[in-house]
Design a protein around this motif. Structure first.
Motif, mmCIF file in Angstrom:
data_model
loop_
_atom_site.group_PDB
_atom_site.id
_atom_site.type_symbol
_atom_site.label_atom_id
_atom_site.label_comp_id
_atom_site.label_asym_id
_atom_site.label_seq_id
_atom_site.Cartn_x
_atom_site.Cartn_y
_atom_site.Cartn_z
ATOM 1 N N MET A 96 -30.580 54.513 70.155
ATOM 2 C CA MET A 96 -31.337 54.640 68.999
ATOM 3 C C MET A 96 -31.558 56.072 68.622
ATOM 4 S SD MET A 96 -31.783 51.883 67.677
ATOM 5 C CE MET A 96 -32.893 52.079 66.284
ATOM 6 N N THR A 97 -31.550 56.913 69.731
ATOM 7 C CA THR A 97 -32.032 58.204 69.406
ATOM 8 C C THR A 97 -30.538 58.981 68.677
ATOM 9 O OG1 THR A 97 -33.501 58.359 71.122
ATOM 10 C CG2 THR A 97 -32.419 60.452 70.321
ATOM 11 N N LEU A 98 -29.370 58.462 69.299
ATOM 12 C CA LEU A 98 -28.232 58.846 68.758
ATOM 13 C C LEU A 98 -28.017 58.407 67.550
ATOM 14 C CD1 LEU A 98 -25.175 60.276 69.057
ATOM 15 C CD2 LEU A 98 -24.440 58.095 70.130
ATOM 16 N N HIS A 99 -28.399 57.248 67.130
ATOM 17 C CA HIS A 99 -28.364 56.581 65.844
ATOM 18 C C HIS A 99 -29.203 57.301 64.641
ATOM 19 C CE1 HIS A 99 -27.626 53.632 62.865
ATOM 20 N NE2 HIS A 99 -29.060 53.436 62.795
ATOM 21 N N SER A 100 -30.410 57.740 65.395
ATOM 22 C CA SER A 100 -31.265 58.410 64.314
ATOM 23 C C SER A 100 -30.678 59.776 64.045
ATOM 24 C CB SER A 100 -32.543 58.636 65.025
ATOM 25 O OG SER A 100 -33.290 57.559 65.370
ATOM 26 N N PHE A 101 -30.186 60.450 64.744
ATOM 27 C CA PHE A 101 -29.293 61.679 64.670
ATOM 28 C C PHE A 101 -28.104 61.516 63.697
ATOM 29 C CE2 PHE A 101 -25.584 64.504 65.517
ATOM 30 C CZ PHE A 101 -26.336 65.654 64.994
ATOM 31 N N LEU A 102 -27.360 60.551 63.795
ATOM 32 C CA LEU A 102 -26.368 60.067 62.869
ATOM 33 C C LEU A 102 -26.693 59.942 61.547
ATOM 34 C CD1 LEU A 102 -24.187 57.896 65.414
ATOM 35 C CD2 LEU A 102 -23.779 60.317 64.756
ATOM 36 N N LEU A 103 -27.936 59.122 61.358
ATOM 37 C CA LEU A 103 -28.260 58.944 59.970
ATOM 38 C C LEU A 103 -28.680 60.294 59.393
ATOM 39 C CD1 LEU A 103 -30.810 55.934 60.704
ATOM 40 C CD2 LEU A 103 -28.698 55.902 59.454
ATOM 41 N N LYS A 104 -29.263 61.335 60.107
ATOM 42 C CA LYS A 104 -29.508 62.640 59.672
ATOM 43 C C LYS A 104 -28.429 63.203 59.091
ATOM 44 C CE LYS A 104 -33.783 63.047 62.280
ATOM 45 N NZ LYS A 104 -34.530 63.594 62.993
ATOM 46 N N ALA A 105 -26.966 63.270 59.872
ATOM 47 C CA ALA A 105 -26.093 63.779 59.657
ATOM 48 C C ALA A 105 -25.315 63.094 58.301
ATOM 49 C CB ALA A 105 -25.129 63.849 60.723
ATOM 50 N N GLU A 106 -25.591 61.937 58.148
ATOM 51 C CA GLU A 106 -25.109 61.358 56.938
ATOM 52 C C GLU A 106 -25.948 61.596 55.637
ATOM 53 O OE1 GLU A 106 -25.490 57.020 58.003
ATOM 54 O OE2 GLU A 106 -23.255 56.983 58.290
ATOM 55 N N GLU A 107 -27.027 62.032 55.933
ATOM 56 C CA GLU A 107 -28.024 62.463 54.710
ATOM 57 C C GLU A 107 -27.559 63.780 54.178
ATOM 58 O OE1 GLU A 107 -32.132 62.645 55.773
ATOM 59 O OE2 GLU A 107 -31.996 60.406 56.171
#
Length: 124
Positions: A96-107
């Protein structure tokens, strides 16, 4: 979402070597290792102008990653090492932490490629 299987061609000499090794191993026991790699790439639909604007106003990816892990309270558990200039090998954090970071990169309009390797060993 598409999944791609990537196969690596084996040269004729490698194939013969593998056949010889396989014949010898079959005499005493029958074992096999299977490796399957799947890749999924998500291409950003953000315009180049918007990407540039968002990236100017944000921290570097490395800093964003560290901040995300810290915000999730997992900085002490993070174990990481740089394997190249742009590849960071990590462990100790939740998906979930990794996923949160990936969402920020997608933004930021980044393209994200997921590669998962499944290795199955069949032994005696």
């Amino acid at each position: 979402m598409s999944l791609l299987m990537k196969s690596v061609p084996v040269s004729e000499s490698q194939s013969q070597t593998h056949e010889t090794a396989r014949s010898k191993s079959n005499e005493s026991h029958d074992e096999m290792t299977l490796v399957m790699k799947t890749t999924n790439t998500q291409i950003s639909s953000m315009s180049d102008e918007m990407k540039a604007k968002k990236r100017r106003a944000s921290a570097s990816l490395e800093e964003m990653f560290r901040n995300t892990v810290e915000d999730k309270g997992q900085l002490d558990a993070l174990k990481s090492s740089w394997t190249s200039d742009d590849e960071l090998e990590i462990e100790g954090i939740s998906q979930m932490t990794l996923h949160s970071f990936l969402l920020k990169a997608e933004e930021l309009g980044k393209n994200i490629t997921y590669t998962r390797t499944l290795k199955v060993e069949i032994t005696d």
